[in-house]
Design a protein around this motif. Structure first.
Motif: not given
Length: 460
Positions: A71-81, A153-159, A98-103, A161-163
């Motif tokens: 949730g913190m990562v999603v919030e940061l991505l929304g504030r700093h696109p 875990i996949r999260v649907q963002l506005q622009d 310890d999270l591996s992220l991809a957009f 998908v965050l993996h």
């Protein structure tokens, strides 16, 4: 007024019958059940306390930690696109969380992945899904099956998908393995120790039971070695003392009976000699008195045989079929019509002379009252619940005589009870005494030939 019958007792009996059928019959099985059942209940309570309390709380906290980081990562991505900010956020998340992220820009989530069923006894998947709903508040999907080390875990963002790849170790703690190993291992260890201990205790009881059964069947077993618990040792010592007392009693009684036999037969022999020396002209009176003396000798022999009980003879393997055939042959020589049916040789540990007397008495009774006699030998499984295996050997003597009324059949086994003239009333009593000394019995029934059936049952 009579009290109304309670409906509880029939219900308890109806419920108790299936339970008695499931419970083990042996002492070892019941003792282990007494030990195992409380052990299982105790471990079940411990498992419920751990699984329903501690494990549930820890699982929710771990899932909440992972969901909060996402949730913190999603919030940061929304504030700093910006692209540079996104790369910095991904690096920091990989290092600190310890999270591996991809957009995946402009993408949309497909159908949700299937549940893996990984460790179904644990609430990890449900706790993580609930935590993501509370802390991310965006459409998401979890994949537990694709990677054995991570949860995707996949999260649907506005622009796009965050993996997110979250290590499973962040959701699972290793002490769970230790708990289950302790739970199962301690139960097995305690059960094995109890089984070995109870087996040694039950072995002593089984030896005592076997010795008592063998001694009751007239077999020489000797003194048994006291072993096991103190109560079992006391029972073994008491059994050895009982054997000694019974042997001394039998020996003393046999010596007394031998003296009585000698003292009674000596005057009878003198009477017989005196009758033989009577003057001529008294042959008829002498013959009648000689017959009376012979009858007295037969009665004395029957009384002594009943009192002695054939107890001095030791059991040895013998062919029961051959023994019965010999007795039937002797009965034919005396004028009886006797038929014998046998499955073949049947070797049993019996006291041969005593068994000859038992079956011989039955044949004599049948020959005295009937014209036709049929003897059959067969085998049948034991129905005694105290024995786990084995069978019975049945010797059936049928005749076409008048028989004995059913109400008087048990009375016929009592000593000095005779249903016809010329008998001492000891034949059936001696026969049953011998059969029971072998561990069997005799029963009287109606014969298919129309007369009486005597069924001898011997353990094999």
């Amino acid at each position: 007024m009579k009290p109304m019958p309670s409906p509880v007792r029939p219900l308890v009996r109806s419920l108790g019958s299936p339970v008695r059928g499931i419970l083990p019959r042996g002492l070892l099985g019941r003792a282990l059940l007494i030990i195992l059942l409380p052990l299982l209940i105790l471990q079940g309570v411990a498992l419920q306390l751990f699984y329903g309390g501690h494990l549930d709380v820890i699982s929710r906290r771990l899932a909440g930690g992972v969901a909060g980081d996402i949730g913190m990562v999603v919030e940061l991505l929304g504030r700093h696109p910006a692209e540079a900010d996104r790369a910095w956020i991904f690096r920091e998340a990989a290092w600190r969380q310890d999270l591996s992220l991809a957009f995946e820009p402009g993408a949309a989530m497909g159908p949700p992945a299937m549940r893996s069923g990984w460790l179904p006894i644990l609430p990890l998947e449900d706790d993580l899904a609930q935590a993501l709903q509370e802390r991310v508040r965006l459409p998401f999907d979890t994949d537990w099956a694709s990677d054995p080390r991570s949860v995707i875990i996949r999260v649907q963002l506005q622009d796009g998908v965050l993996h997110v790849e979250a290590p499973r170790k962040r959701l699972f703690f290793g002490t769970l393995y230790l708990f289950f190993i302790w739970l199962v291992g301690s139960s097995l260890l305690l059960f094995v120790i109890a089984a070995l201990f109870m087996k040694n205790q039950v072995r002593a009881i089984r030896r005592l039971a076997s010795a008592a059964e063998a001694f009751g069947m007239g077999r020489e077993v000797g003194a048994i070695k006291p072993e096991g618990a103190s109560e079992v040792r006391q029972a073994a010592a008491a059994f050895n003392q009982m054997q000694g007392r019974i042997r001394r009693f039998v020996s003393q009684r046999t010596e007394v009976l031998a003296g009585i036999s000698h003292d009674l037969r000596t005057p009878l022999t003198r009477l017989r000699l005196g009758l033989a020396m009577l003057p001529p002209g008294t042959e008829d009176d002498a013959a009648a008195m000689t017959e009376d003396v012979a009858e007295m000798e037969r009665m004395i022999a029957a009384y002594l045989a009943f009192a002695r009980g054939e107890s001095t003879e030791q059991a040895e393997p013998a062919d029961v079929s051959e023994l019965v055939s010999e007795l039937a042959h002797r009965a034919r020589q005396d004028g009886a019509m006797v038929s014998v049916s046998s499955p073949g040789p049947l070797i049993l540990p019996v006291r041969a002379d005593a068994l000859r007397r038992c079956v011989g008495n039955l044949l004599d009774n049948a020959r005295r009252h009937a014209r036709r006699i049929a003897v059959a030998i067969s085998e049948t499984p034991r129905e005694d619940s105290t024995r786990q295996s084995g069978h019975w050997v049945l010797i059936t003597v049928d005749d076409d005589g008048p028989g004995i009324p059913e109400v008087s059949r048990e009375e016929a086994f009592k000593p000095f009870t005779s249903f016809s003239a010329g008998g001492t009333g000891l034949g059936l009593a001696i026969a049953r005494d011998i059969a029971r000394a072998h561990g069997g019995d005799i029963a009287l029934e109606s014969s298919p030939l129309g007369g009486l059936r005597a069924r001898v049952r011997l353990p094999a």
